[in-house]
Design an enzyme around this catalytic site. Structure first.
Site, PDB file in Angstrom:
ATOM      1  N   CYS A  86       6.935  -0.694   3.380  1.00 48.39           N
ATOM      2  CA  CYS A  86       5.762  -0.052   2.789  1.00 48.39           C
ATOM      3  C   CYS A  86       5.965   1.444   2.576  1.00 48.39           C
ATOM      4  CB  CYS A  86       4.542  -0.273   3.666  1.00 48.39           C
ATOM      5  SG  CYS A  86       4.391  -1.941   4.313  1.00 48.39           S
ATOM      6  N   CYS A 209      -8.511  -5.059   7.239  1.00 50.00           N
ATOM      7  CA  CYS A 209      -7.207  -5.325   6.615  1.00 50.00           C
ATOM      8  C   CYS A 209      -7.215  -4.910   5.151  1.00 50.00           C
ATOM      9  CB  CYS A 209      -6.874  -6.814   6.690  1.00 50.00           C
ATOM     10  SG  CYS A 209      -7.020  -7.544   8.349  1.00 50.00           S
ATOM     11  N   LYS A 331      -6.925   0.538   2.381  1.00 48.49           N
ATOM     12  CA  LYS A 331      -8.015  -0.416   2.618  1.00 48.49           C
ATOM     13  C   LYS A 331      -8.820  -0.685   1.361  1.00 48.49           C
ATOM     14  CE  LYS A 331     -10.958  -3.069   4.449  1.00 48.49           C
ATOM     15  NZ  LYS A 331     -11.218  -3.626   3.132  1.00 48.49           N
ATOM     16  N   HIS A 335      -2.841  -1.747  -1.792  1.00 50.40           N
ATOM     17  CA  HIS A 335      -1.522  -1.570  -1.183  1.00 50.40           C
ATOM     18  C   HIS A 335      -0.446  -2.367  -1.922  1.00 50.40           C
ATOM     19  CE1 HIS A 335       1.567  -0.754   1.602  1.00 50.40           C
ATOM     20  NE2 HIS A 335       1.370  -1.750   2.452  1.00 50.40           N
TER      21      HIS A 335
END
Length: 390
Positions: A86, A209, A331, A335
């Site tokens: 990431c 998540c 969030k 992502h």
């Protein structure tokens, strides 16, 4: 070593993009970055390109750098892909800065791209899992939600924080993301929504998540000798820090902090000559709400064990003393793994230039971005500052 400056940055919207490919998304992000340069710039001014991507779905794993940069019109430019989970495009930005500071490039482009929504849930979990420790985490069935749930449980056992503090972080980030037209989940939520959502991995629920997203982002970095050709109000790269850590959570000394983040932040502050108190805002890596809570402490925003107090104080709200994730963070903004770090830089660039619209932080002069790979196997921190007219 010469100074490096951000002269332009752009991104696509983050979300589900069924009509787009990794090539078309990256091209759009590069176009936005080029268009954002105040005095204008042509693609042929770019001397070097670095592309961050995990390669979710197995798309063009070999030569994926040239595959997207050539499509974006960067013909003949040396380009390569960097993979650091990431943190891939955060590290890509770091490499572009290194190229400029060393004198090997006058203008370098760093970007990232990922397409994640065109596969089954099982396939997506597999590709997310490849950045976990293989033998004792991934192959035994541990998910990233499970790893961060262990971190949350350990933190709650040691300190006075509760799952409600994570929910309050989610509410804050959704409120900010609702002001961001590029956000994947650009809607507000209530504290009731964020506390009563279905469990994902106890104590984490759905609102703790981030989503999986498609998207791309790109950043243009220029050296001090040429920056005046492109802007009178450059955004200086004041500090950079990076560090690695053991990939597996079980291999580390602590579950209640991410050492790579702390080391990277200390290096970035030292090279910038500032302290955390000098920051006007931060974009931090909140793949799970517990990750943002840990970041408050790892980045020196508060003492160990006091992150929940920072949440309760409202300091990290958009109108607080240190706004965190004005973009909505991972969030709400989303992502797309390979694009996240460069997307954070794009947000910081907008904030420092006063171009962030409804989520603009007044008089922002110094900002920090914090990008983490996996559960902390890698981290990179950038400190950016607005300079007076040259």
């Amino acid at each position: 070593m010469r100074d490096a400056y951000i002269i332009g940055a752009g991104q696509t919207s983050f979300g589900a993009m069924p009509g787009e490919s990794y090539r078309s998304l990256f091209t759009e992000a590069v176009d936005h970055a080029l268009e954002s340069v105040p005095a204008g710039i042509d693609a042929d001014a770019v001397d070097e390109a670095v592309v961050g991507s995990l390669g979710v779905g197995g798309r063009q794993i070999g030569l994926s750098g040239p595959a997207v940069t050539e499509h974006a019109g960067l013909h003949g430019v040396p380009s390569a892909r960097i993979e650091n989970a990431c943190a891939a495009s955060g590290y890509a930005v770091r490499q572009a800065i290194q190229a400029v500071r060393s004198g090997m490039a006058d203008v370098a482009l760093a970007g990232g791209v990922e397409v994640m929504t065109d596969m089954s849930g099982d396939a997506a979990k597999y590709w997310l899992g490849v950045s976990g420790e293989t033998e004792w985490e991934r192959l035994t069935g541990t998910t990233f939600a499970g790893v961060y749930a262990q971190m949350a449980s350990a933190y709650f056992d040691r300190y006075e924080a509760t799952p409600e503090h994570l929910s309050r972080i989610a509410v804050k980030n959704h409120a900010n993301g609702a002001k961001n037209p590029n956000a994947h989940l650009g809607f507000e939520c209530s504290l009731e929504d964020a506390t009563s959502a279905p469990a994902v991995a106890d104590p984490l629920n759905l609102y703790h998540c981030c989503p999986t997203s498609d998207g791309a982002a790109a950043v243009l970095v220029a050296g001090e000798e040429v920056v005046g050709e492109y802007t009178d109000e450059p955004i200086r790269v004041a500090g950079v820090g990076a560090a690695s850590e053991r990939v597996g959570l079980f291999q580390r000394d602590t579950y209640t902090g991410i050492d790579s983040s702390a080391v990277a932040a200390a290096e970035a502050y030292d090279s910038a000559g500032i302290d955390p108190e000098d920051l006007d805002f931060a974009e931090v890596h909140d793949c799970f709400a517990i990750a943002e809570l840990l970041a408050y402490e790892d980045l020196g925003f508060c003492e160990r064990g006091a992150a929940h107090e920072l949440v309760e104080s409202g300091a990290t709200e958009l109108d607080g003393a240190l706004p965190v994730n004005a973009s909505g963070g991972l969030k709400s903004k989303g992502h797309p793994i390979g694009a996240t770090g460069a997307g954070q830089i794009a947000e910081a660039y907008k904030q420092l230039r006063g171009e962030a619209g409804d989520r603009q932080i007044p008089d922002a002069e110094v900002g920090l971005t914090h990008n983490v790979g996996g559960s902390g196997g890698a981290a990179v921190v950038h400190v950016l500052e607005r300079e007076v007219a040259r």
